[in-house]
Write an enzyme that holds these catalytic residues in place. Structure first.
Site, PDB file in Angstrom:
ATOM      1  N   GLU A  54      -6.789  -7.883  -0.764  1.00 57.17           N
ATOM      2  CA  GLU A  54      -7.259  -7.789   0.617  1.00 57.17           C
ATOM      3  C   GLU A  54      -8.719  -7.391   0.642  1.00 57.17           C
ATOM      4  O   GLU A  54      -9.156  -6.535  -0.121  1.00 57.17           O
ATOM      5  CB  GLU A  54      -6.485  -6.712   1.413  1.00 57.17           C
ATOM      6  CG  GLU A  54      -5.026  -6.987   1.653  1.00 57.17           C
ATOM      7  CD  GLU A  54      -4.394  -5.894   2.531  1.00 57.17           C
ATOM      8  OE1 GLU A  54      -5.138  -5.147   3.195  1.00 57.17           O
ATOM      9  OE2 GLU A  54      -3.158  -5.792   2.525  1.00 57.17           O
ATOM     10  N   GLU A 110       0.812  -1.221   0.000  1.00 58.04           N
ATOM     11  CA  GLU A 110       0.000   0.000   0.000  1.00 58.04           C
ATOM     12  C   GLU A 110       0.844   1.269   0.000  1.00 58.04           C
ATOM     13  O   GLU A 110       0.745   2.100   0.920  1.00 58.04           O
ATOM     14  CB  GLU A 110      -0.939  -0.008   1.208  1.00 58.04           C
ATOM     15  CG  GLU A 110      -1.981  -1.107   1.123  1.00 58.04           C
ATOM     16  CD  GLU A 110      -2.996  -1.088   2.272  1.00 58.04           C
ATOM     17  OE1 GLU A 110      -2.731  -0.424   3.282  1.00 58.04           O
ATOM     18  OE2 GLU A 110      -4.058  -1.713   2.133  1.00 58.04           O
TER      19      GLU A 110
END
EC number: 3.2.1.23
Lengths: 675, 675, 675
Positions: free
Chosen positions: C307, C150
């Site tokens: 995710e 991320e």
């Protein structure tokens, strides 16, 4: 002062030649002519272009552009360019960068970014003004000098800290006196050495905008900051005067701008100028009040409307267009209140950076076939028609409202009694009630001459400075009417409470003793209950915010609280004092109450309304050479009717003779030469 | 401990002689007498006045003033003046200045401004206490020693960082253990050297007040910060004790003050004292709860009400006046809950700086002819009448609410499940339900003796520290009733989850397994549906905030959710455990539910209400020497009637004998010596 | 690319072996099998564990765990662990710590905390990727490489400042060109030396998130920041490829994540992966749109759902549970839009630090007997049933929505005309209208191939980059339909206004001239009045936010404003252009208007709806090997009926043959192999 030079009210605005090429310059000069534009403010942000290092200056482009303007019949308001320092200066001389209220050293960026106590800034800014004045002192196009731009902001750097200590020494002489006036025995803040004093900011005595643990130092720092910038202004002012003693010098102010004590500044300005940026929903009375404050800065001398937008702004949350006719209406509102110029920011819109969505006379489309341009050109043509009729004409008022920056600073830094207390709002409430009656008002300082007024209103005169109470007593004794409100007479010029009973030095004049001050929750209200009818005032009205709990000490009680444990205590009193009377309004009332109260006082005292008109139709009179010009402005989108009682005369734009019942268009403007 | 010294409840407050001249001192002593004031707290903020440099001290003025007080029959609560360091100290020894949560080094200003790990602060603060104690050890006027003032705040400087590492070494021994308890394998935060550990603030693990990426270090830093200040307190405490072993030493606490673990602090205080500042709209039950917490800090020992305002504050947003009678009512509320003094901040109002609009016994007007002074004097007179009747009397409760600072810190630093979860609010909800029934409550720590209670309530006991579950099991096993709520039993003392099923160590006691925890949006609600009537509880009630999805593992299910996919799951359970029972309330219910639930439990367990009375009429009993004193307080503005069942006795202020139906004035207070 | 390797859609998620002991590992492997989990992402945050100083690495534990996974039949998505640097690195090499937007040097803490231009970070991150690739290049368990995690955030340190200047030199060549594209003649910001340029943050040109005084530098810094992180990514990417040319490498993206230009990034990713975290009240259309953006990054290539949470999050304000069936539904929604994996954060819940209340497949209770686990296992089983049916299948759309990061950055840094303008919201409004019709949509960049679409929509295409207008003209000329909105065509790629009349380079295509742009107050509305019926559009609709005041220059006017001074001006126009047409929507309309407008266009152009279904029933088609799979998702909690027109086929999970009227359960999912 300007009347000798030009045959009419100036019309124009800011223009940044450095952003455009020659072709564009030529095209723009053509359009200026179409629009009747005869003044351009130039060189506002050209420091970096003019000065590329410590010793190299480039004026040729400016010479050339000023000459072009002159050849096109456009006069120049010449700015000194010092409102944003060049990037190279920030890199090489970091002392020019400010330290903000959180103690953070700034980096290069933005504008209004120079520390006012930076040696570098002072040196190069003064030098720039000196060079400009020397170079252009004989240029026939230059009408007005415009020092820097919209001074403001604050700095907390070490240079400011040192300068602050010197400022304190000059003001107070000894550290003992500083300790006394700041009441440093509170919380053990006693200073034993000047160097122990640090600027009050969010690392020391402050948290957030309006919170201080020590009001004394905060108040003095506000004064110091205003004075520091004033010193910067004066360095440039004097540099210009050195070369051109007869120069007309100004800097553009910003109405109710809290950081600078404009009454103090205006003493050093040859003419006041200001930038007026109402929001779409700003009440017309608020704008009118700001104009009156600007006119009041130099005791009624006409001022320059230096900036307004032709249509929208860019920096508001929601940047609405000015509706058709509104730019014209607001321009005339400025004139009606004393403006001798109508000027825009900006004549041409930038294509990049944060002001590219700020309205301009010449929009991004680049031609004259736009609504905005047409409205500008129409107004230019009308101003041509009016010529010099209103130039230098003055406004005469029998009513004054006291306004004081020290009071503003002290009041809003106060810890308690209520965060909801806002000085300008309170002033506006009284102003607006008079505005609704079309009663002419001056905004004046505590140093102004009180004797020329019949009525003086001082909302929330929390701080009573030396001599003010005495002046007010004298004014009232000689027949004047004085009105003040809750939370007045509390402190002296150092924000130290006048002990012995509120309202302190005003107690004798008002004939009341305030025992306690209650702060109401936002949702709470009390009632003002009239004991008997007072003019149109009768029955009861709402009040809130603060409620003084008071005892008459001779004052006549006209109304009492209707609720709470202080039900029955006085809320409106009148004290006969000499030949005059002093009123006290002990809480924050609703609008209708103020309409009634001020209506009653005006009628009793023979203070005239300029016009009988429906809501939103404003009137103002300017006079000159024995003639009076009645300006009538319709702030409504729809047409309205008003009635001329004894007044009549030619409307100067249409040429019609108006008397009796008159119709005015939506957003319309009439100006009658009264006969 | 104080009972031996004075014949009555002390009455007085803070006075700052350094702010006033001798004439004022004399006038104030006269007015103290008028008001029945017999104690003054002095020297709270005089550090700069007493110590003008590293080696120069000035005590003479203080000698003189303490003597004056003594001569006037006023005793002294002597502060040590170390809550605000002198400006010269900040300039010469910057280590004394804090670094704030944003990593900003502070400059001189404010108060409560010293870094608790500053060598300079510790050196000079200890030295000051030492000198004061040596100087005044034999002065007959000194009753209580008041170390510093309202400890609080936090610091993140390098000295604190170093001290934190030492604190961690002492607590955990090895870095491996630190890594384990902080779960540093998460996000790869493993430390290999002590110096890698930095204080958690907005530059490292935190953002904003209640957000941390690593709860373990945040929790330990909160403990460390509380301990650091406690060490500062102890340096002064021990310095005083060195000279005066019998000195009564305190520092003024602040009720539900999050930063300091007062249970830990109170062990080192000879008497608890605190400053009570309810807002105009603070529920009386909240203030009562705070008094009960303060009483609970030393297991029921009476405390000092060190500060309250005679009327308004200055630091709230809207500083309302205390209505007539309210100051008296709230003073008696303190007494009813265990206060043995009634003291004000402040006896005379400052004229400058941020507390000049904070109420005082002697207002700016400077004389005794004010409502506030009259109310103070009336109360002084009444306290004289009561004499020593209530002094040292204790409060006896069968119900305890567990309160725990570690739980508070950990709970509100938690990331998830809901930002709306507020520990003190949850505690207050249960407290308020008991307050509405006039059931006497103790607030206790997890270290307190549980066995003396019939009912222990532990709202949101998120953190279960070693031994607590076992103590609760033992308590319940022996017949006690235990009540806890959603989001309990989740973590251990290091904020590490107890795996194997919530509520972890409480699972056996409660007989339930919490499978999931749902967080509701603010506008969402679920319903508690009773399976059958439980006392007055029947039908359904609203609940919200969090909803535990639980399974009974033996507990009796008394109510189920009415909505959502977990409709039909238990929301209220009771588990028989030994001779007692353990209740679980799985969501945040509306008020009426808690009234019903706690009403039922109290009735079942024979826990008495002290009084049958309408809403807002509070009762509390203090007992002493075999006598009980029933205090009745009417928090309503209007008069109310209450009914004495079997209780009766003389009302000590009026002398009337009261029984059966009794009327009490608005804001009225009755104290009956029960016969 | 992945289709060759595995027989089915991967199923699994993040697992942090470093947080657990061997016993737990073994137990977890057992449960993975129960749940059908066949992929685990490991080593995401293990940098500190692997590398304990500059030269010491510990891979053994990772070797062992990867072997365990492999033995259990679980494949590995191997992360490089560089998303959070070790504490020792921060202590020894402070250049790795970021300087934030307020100019504050960070300390160790959090994650995503490394300066992207830190030499230390780049050195050790690259080295880590290199070592991992070398070590595991032949490990049969490794399927995908996951660089860092991320990416995001920003830095303003001196290293970034220096790198920014280099970036500018590379892009613009000369300082003169920088001055030109940033329009530095505005406010005298001319740079004479590269070193005068400082990063734009809250100490220089910015205040707050979306305020800049110089958009040019802000825009370039946003690009530079995205590029700097991309360089970090590429260092690792290349280090891996050096050892494993055939490695499949990704990094997990975050949907509409403003800071990184994912279109630019995706060119350097072998497969796109992303983390999907809708809130409980996120509209299903918004999630669908994000999936379509992720699919669009690589021109339709299937992506990984890297995710999602099995149930709740921890970092939202109110972390609701996913209702039963919702996790399954949203998993299938991802698949329906192009996902080829279904993966969770996290497989086991941490016991400490900020993610301990984030949902997991294996909850704190540690066993499989939970609702969440059962739902995970059910889905695992279903995915097993589906096998490779949908793997590598593509989505085919005739409608594209243009999305552009530069436009996003420039638009929202703009000063004016309205703070209420939000790019993604505007895009979503158009997307949602198509979603409600079940029209398949691609989100594409300005570099994508336009010719394969029938309809291209570009909401608020404020910035028109070189070539874009020409591409759109060509697209329309050849029969395409183009729709754009207010505030489009304003600036070029440097945020410099295209003068000569809005909408600049789109003016010819759209056949309109925008003279002015009105910003409405939040409470204000105008009306869109249809001149005659356009499909289902008739009568009038509300609009707001911004209103362009426009003139047709050839475009057909289909609707006009109903109010205000621009009543009667066009608000909806259609310009015939070659064989196509270009629509202009001049204000922000209500939903029903967009339904009508896009409904009309789709019908006219023969763009099919995939399904006739009630609100909240979504349809998407993936195709492969000549077969089409119709996915139908019921986002309602209640069952619904839908109608299959000509489509029919076997539902793959139930095996049923569906045609005509079909009932679908609440939160139900159908996947039909169309026959």
């Amino acid at each position: 002062m300007i009347s000798g030079k030009l045959p009419k009210v100036f019309y124009g605005g800011d223009y940044n030649p450095e952003q455009w090429d020659d072709t564009t310059h030529q095209e723009d000069l053509r359009m200026f002519q179409l629009a009747g534009i005869d003044i351009a403010t130039v060189n506002v942000f050209s420091w970096a272009k003019i000065q590329s290092d410590e010793i190299t200056y480039h004026f040729e482009w400016l010479d050339q552009f000023i000459d072009s303007l002159h050849e096109s019949g456009v006069f120049v308001c010449l700015a000194t360019s010092t409102a944003a320092h060049p990037a190279w200066m920030a890199t090489r001389y970091p002392d020019i960068l400010r330290v903000d209220a959180d103690g953070r050293k700034r980096k290069f960026g933005g504008r209004h970014n120079s520390c006012p106590n930076s040696p570098t800034y002072r040196k190069y800014a003064e030098s720039m003004a000196d060079r400009l004045a020397e170079r252009y002192k004989n240029h026939p196009a230059i009408l007005v000098w415009h020092v820097s731009n919209e001074y403001g902001g604050d700095c907390y750097c070490d240079n400011c800290a040192a300068a602050f200590r010197v400022w304190l020494k000059q003001k107070y002489g000894t550290l003992e006196e500083v300790n006394r006036v700041w009441n440093t025995s509170f919380w053990g803040h006693t200073f034993y050495d000047w160097n122990e004093i640090v600027p009050p900011n969010n690392l020391s005595e402050h948290w957030g905008e309006n919170h201080s643990t020590f009001q004394g130092i905060s108040l003095d720092y506000a004064r110091f900051n205003s004075d520091s910038m004033l010193e910067c202004y004066l360095l440039e002012y004097n540099a210009i005067k050195k070369h051109i003693p007869e120069a007309v010098i100004t800097t553009n102010l910003m109405g109710f701008f809290k950081q600078l004590d404009y009454f103090k500044w205006a003493k050093h300005m040859d003419i006041v100028s200001w930038d007026s940026y109402p929001r779409a929903n700003t009440p017309p009375s608020y704008t009118a009040m700001a104009h009156d404050l600007m006119r009041g800065l130099k005791d009624g001398q006409p001022f320059m409307l230096m900036e307004q937008t032709p249509s929208q702004q860019n920096w508001q949350a929601y940047n609405s267009l000015k509706r058709p006719g509104v730019m014209r209406l607001w321009s005339y509102q400025a004139v009606a209140h004393g403006a001798d110029t109508v000027m825009f920011f900006q004549l041409r819109r930038s294509i990049g950076a944060c002001e590219k969505f700020h309205g301009a006379v010449i929009e991004h489309v680049g031609h004259e076939n736009t609504r905005v341009f047409r409205e500008v050109a129409q107004l230019g043509s009308e101003l041509g028609t009016l010529g010099n009729t209103l130039l230098d004409a003055t406004v005469s008022a029998k009513v004054a409202i006291l306004f004081d920056w020290d009071n503003w600073w002290a009041l809003e830094k106060s810890s308690g009694p209520s965060v909801a207390l806002n000085y300008v709002d309170q002033v506006h409430k009284y102003y607006a009630a008079l505005f609704r009656r079309n009663v002419q008002v001056d905004l004046i300082s505590v140093e102004s001459d009180f004797q020329k007024y019949d009525l003086i209103i001082a909302p929330v005169l929390y701080m009573v400075k030396p001599g003010t109470a005495e002046k007010l007593e004298q004014f009232t004794e000689h027949g004047g009417t004085f009105v003040t409100t809750f939370f007045s007479g509390i402190v002296n010029e150092n924000d130290l409470v006048t002990t012995g009973g509120y309202p302190g030095k005003l107690r004798k004049l008002l004939g009341v003793w305030i025992e306690e001050i209650d702060a109401l929750l936002p949702e709470s209200r009390n009632r003002i209950v009239l004991k008997e009818q007072v003019g149109a005032l009768q029955g009861e009205y709402e009040c809130g915010l603060l409620c003084d709990l008071l005892h008459s000490e001779g004052a006549e009680v006209l109304a009492e609280y209707g609720d709470d444990f202080y039900q029955g205590m006085p809320v409106l009193t009148r004290n006969r004092f000499g030949q005059g009377e002093a009123w006290y309004v002990a809480s924050d009332p609703e609008e209708a109450f103020l309409d009634g109260l001020l209506g009653y006082i005006c009628e009793e005292k023979g203070i005239p309304s300029l016009l009988r008109a429906p809501a939103g139709v404003e009137a103002s009179v300017r006079s000159k050479d024995g003639k009076s010009y009645l300006c009538i402005l319709n702030h409504n989108a729809q047409k309205q009717n008003y009635h001329l009682d004894e007044q009549k005369g030619h409307e100067l734009l249409s040429g019609e003779f108006l008397e009796g019942d008159v119709t005015i268009e939506g957003y319309g403007f009439h100006v009658l030469e009264l006969s």
